[in-house]
Design an enzyme around this catalytic site. Structure first.
Site, PDB file in Angstrom:
ATOM      1  N   THR A 128      -9.050   5.584  -5.911  1.00 43.08           N
ATOM      2  CA  THR A 128      -7.986   4.890  -6.657  1.00 43.08           C
ATOM      3  C   THR A 128      -6.916   4.321  -5.742  1.00 43.08           C
ATOM      4  O   THR A 128      -6.193   3.411  -6.150  1.00 43.08           O
ATOM      5  CB  THR A 128      -7.317   5.851  -7.669  1.00 43.08           C
ATOM      6  OG1 THR A 128      -6.759   6.961  -6.968  1.00 43.08           O
ATOM      7  CG2 THR A 128      -8.316   6.339  -8.701  1.00 43.08           C
ATOM      8  N   CYS A 168       0.848  -1.191   0.000  1.00 41.96           N
ATOM      9  CA  CYS A 168       0.000   0.000   0.000  1.00 41.96           C
ATOM     10  C   CYS A 168       0.885   1.244   0.000  1.00 41.96           C
ATOM     11  O   CYS A 168       1.673   1.449   0.934  1.00 41.96           O
ATOM     12  CB  CYS A 168      -0.926  -0.006   1.223  1.00 41.96           C
ATOM     13  SG  CYS A 168      -1.807   1.555   1.461  1.00 41.96           S
ATOM     14  N   HIS A 222      -9.137  14.250   1.158  1.00 45.28           N
ATOM     15  CA  HIS A 222      -8.547  15.296   0.319  1.00 45.28           C
ATOM     16  C   HIS A 222      -8.909  16.642   0.948  1.00 45.28           C
ATOM     17  O   HIS A 222     -10.073  16.878   1.295  1.00 45.28           O
ATOM     18  CB  HIS A 222      -9.147  15.294  -1.093  1.00 45.28           C
ATOM     19  CG  HIS A 222      -8.860  14.073  -1.911  1.00 45.28           C
ATOM     20  ND1 HIS A 222      -7.897  14.042  -2.902  1.00 45.28           N
ATOM     21  CD2 HIS A 222      -9.421  12.841  -1.916  1.00 45.28           C
ATOM     22  CE1 HIS A 222      -7.884  12.850  -3.483  1.00 45.28           C
ATOM     23  NE2 HIS A 222      -8.808  12.104  -2.899  1.00 45.28           N
ATOM     24  N   CYS A 247       0.500   3.435   3.102  1.00 41.10           N
ATOM     25  CA  CYS A 247       1.158   2.836   4.279  1.00 41.10           C
ATOM     26  C   CYS A 247       2.654   3.103   4.217  1.00 41.10           C
ATOM     27  O   CYS A 247       3.292   3.387   5.238  1.00 41.10           O
ATOM     28  CB  CYS A 247       0.912   1.330   4.330  1.00 41.10           C
ATOM     29  SG  CYS A 247      -0.706   0.850   4.964  1.00 41.10           S
ATOM     30  N   HIS A 271      -3.648   0.948   8.430  1.00 43.18           N
ATOM     31  CA  HIS A 271      -4.305   0.673   7.153  1.00 43.18           C
ATOM     32  C   HIS A 271      -5.795   0.427   7.362  1.00 43.18           C
ATOM     33  O   HIS A 271      -6.192  -0.546   7.990  1.00 43.18           O
ATOM     34  CB  HIS A 271      -3.685  -0.532   6.444  1.00 43.18           C
ATOM     35  CG  HIS A 271      -4.266  -0.719   5.071  1.00 43.18           C
ATOM     36  ND1 HIS A 271      -3.823  -0.029   3.968  1.00 43.18           N
ATOM     37  CD2 HIS A 271      -5.327  -1.453   4.643  1.00 43.18           C
ATOM     38  CE1 HIS A 271      -4.555  -0.350   2.924  1.00 43.18           C
ATOM     39  NE2 HIS A 271      -5.474  -1.213   3.303  1.00 43.18           N
ATOM     40  N   ASN A 305     -13.266   9.957  -1.357  1.00 41.86           N
ATOM     41  CA  ASN A 305     -13.782   9.074  -2.389  1.00 41.86           C
ATOM     42  C   ASN A 305     -13.848   7.658  -1.818  1.00 41.86           C
ATOM     43  O   ASN A 305     -12.901   7.209  -1.161  1.00 41.86           O
ATOM     44  CB  ASN A 305     -12.887   9.116  -3.625  1.00 41.86           C
ATOM     45  CG  ASN A 305     -12.914  10.476  -4.307  1.00 41.86           C
ATOM     46  OD1 ASN A 305     -13.952  11.125  -4.359  1.00 41.86           O
ATOM     47  ND2 ASN A 305     -11.773  10.920  -4.821  1.00 41.86           N
ATOM     48  N   HIS A 341      -8.438   8.072   2.837  1.00 40.07           N
ATOM     49  CA  HIS A 341      -7.774   9.371   2.817  1.00 40.07           C
ATOM     50  C   HIS A 341      -8.792  10.476   2.631  1.00 40.07           C
ATOM     51  O   HIS A 341      -9.795  10.330   1.942  1.00 40.07           O
ATOM     52  CB  HIS A 341      -6.703   9.441   1.727  1.00 40.07           C
ATOM     53  CG  HIS A 341      -7.160   9.010   0.373  1.00 40.07           C
ATOM     54  ND1 HIS A 341      -7.316   7.689   0.018  1.00 40.07           N
ATOM     55  CD2 HIS A 341      -7.504   9.725  -0.718  1.00 40.07           C
ATOM     56  CE1 HIS A 341      -7.734   7.616  -1.228  1.00 40.07           C
ATOM     57  NE2 HIS A 341      -7.862   8.839  -1.703  1.00 40.07           N
TER      58      HIS A 341
HETATM   59  P1  AMP Z   1      -8.504   8.893  -4.719  1.00 40.27           P
HETATM   60  O1  AMP Z   1      -8.800   8.996  -6.176  1.00 40.27           O
HETATM   61  O2  AMP Z   1      -9.527   9.548  -3.845  1.00 40.27           O
HETATM   62  O3  AMP Z   1      -8.195   7.486  -4.300  1.00 40.27           O
HETATM   63  O4  AMP Z   1      -7.213   9.767  -4.498  1.00 40.27           O
HETATM   64  C1  AMP Z   1      -5.912   9.276  -4.469  1.00 40.27           C
HETATM   65  C2  AMP Z   1      -5.022  10.478  -4.540  1.00 40.27           C
HETATM   66  O5  AMP Z   1      -3.725  10.093  -4.140  1.00 40.27           O
HETATM   67  C3  AMP Z   1      -4.909  11.094  -5.931  1.00 40.27           C
HETATM   68  O6  AMP Z   1      -5.287  12.464  -5.870  1.00 40.27           O
HETATM   69  C4  AMP Z   1      -3.436  10.916  -6.271  1.00 40.27           C
HETATM   70  O7  AMP Z   1      -2.924  11.985  -7.021  1.00 40.27           O
HETATM   71  C5  AMP Z   1      -2.803  10.800  -4.896  1.00 40.27           C
HETATM   72  N1  AMP Z   1      -1.553  10.063  -4.834  1.00 40.27           N
HETATM   73  C6  AMP Z   1      -1.311   8.831  -5.342  1.00 40.27           C
HETATM   74  N2  AMP Z   1      -0.048   8.456  -5.075  1.00 40.27           N
HETATM   75  C7  AMP Z   1       0.506   9.467  -4.373  1.00 40.27           C
HETATM   76  C8  AMP Z   1       1.791   9.693  -3.810  1.00 40.27           C
HETATM   77  N3  AMP Z   1       2.767   8.788  -3.918  1.00 40.27           N
HETATM   78  N4  AMP Z   1       2.017  10.851  -3.169  1.00 40.27           N
HETATM   79  C9  AMP Z   1       1.041  11.780  -3.053  1.00 40.27           C
HETATM   80  N5  AMP Z   1      -0.196  11.627  -3.562  1.00 40.27           N
HETATM   81  C10 AMP Z   1      -0.458  10.496  -4.220  1.00 40.27           C
END
Ligand code: AMP
Length: 112
Positions: A93, A4, A100, A7, A46, A85, A98
């Site tokens: 994704t 992850c 935002h 994580c 996690h 999300n 998390h």
């Molecule tokens: P979600 O679509 O709500 O799952 O958002 C996942 C977010 O994580 C997206 O806005 C990505 O740009 C962000 N993200 C993915 N990998 C990383 C990373 N290594 N560092 C910072 N942000 C990330």
């Protein structure tokens, strides 16, 4: 969870700078920002998604961490958006809960 990405960030295994952290959470900048300020706040442990967040005390602490983080980023005066999300239709994704935090510009509504 070893595979992850969030994580690994929480564990300090990646070079991602943490802009705020506490016993239960870390906050860092989104790698693909959708606003002048775009921060991700995650629990250290996690938890796959909001659907799995059953601890009311942790829920409250995470929400306070989000509020504190926005305050430290000076987003309070002009306002900001917090979103989560969840699952496929929610557009999640990364399978680690998390929040935002988006701010620094006028945000549109409704989301796509
Ligand atoms: P979600 O679509 O709500 O799952 O958002 C996942 C977010 O994580 C997206 O806005 C990505 O740009 C962000 N993200 C993915 N990998 C990383 C990373 N290594 N560092 C910072 N942000 C990330």
């Amino acid at each position: 969870m070893a595979d992850c990405i969030f994580c690994r960030i929480a564990a300090g295994e990646l070079a991602t700078p943490l802009i705020h952290q506490g016993e239960d959470f870390v906050a860092f900048r989104d790698i693909a920002p959708q606003a002048p300020t775009h921060i991700i706040v995650i629990p250290r442990q996690h938890i796959t998604s909001l659907a799995d967040l059953t601890d009311p005390d942790l829920s409250g602490r995470l929400l306070q961490a989000v509020r504190e983080t926005a305050q430290r980023e000076a987003l309070e005066d002009n306002g900001y958006r917090v979103l989560i999300n969840i699952g496929q239709h929610g557009g999640q994704t990364v399978q680690h809960l998390h929040f935002h935090i988006l701010g620094g510009r006028q945000l549109g509504w409704p989301p796509g």
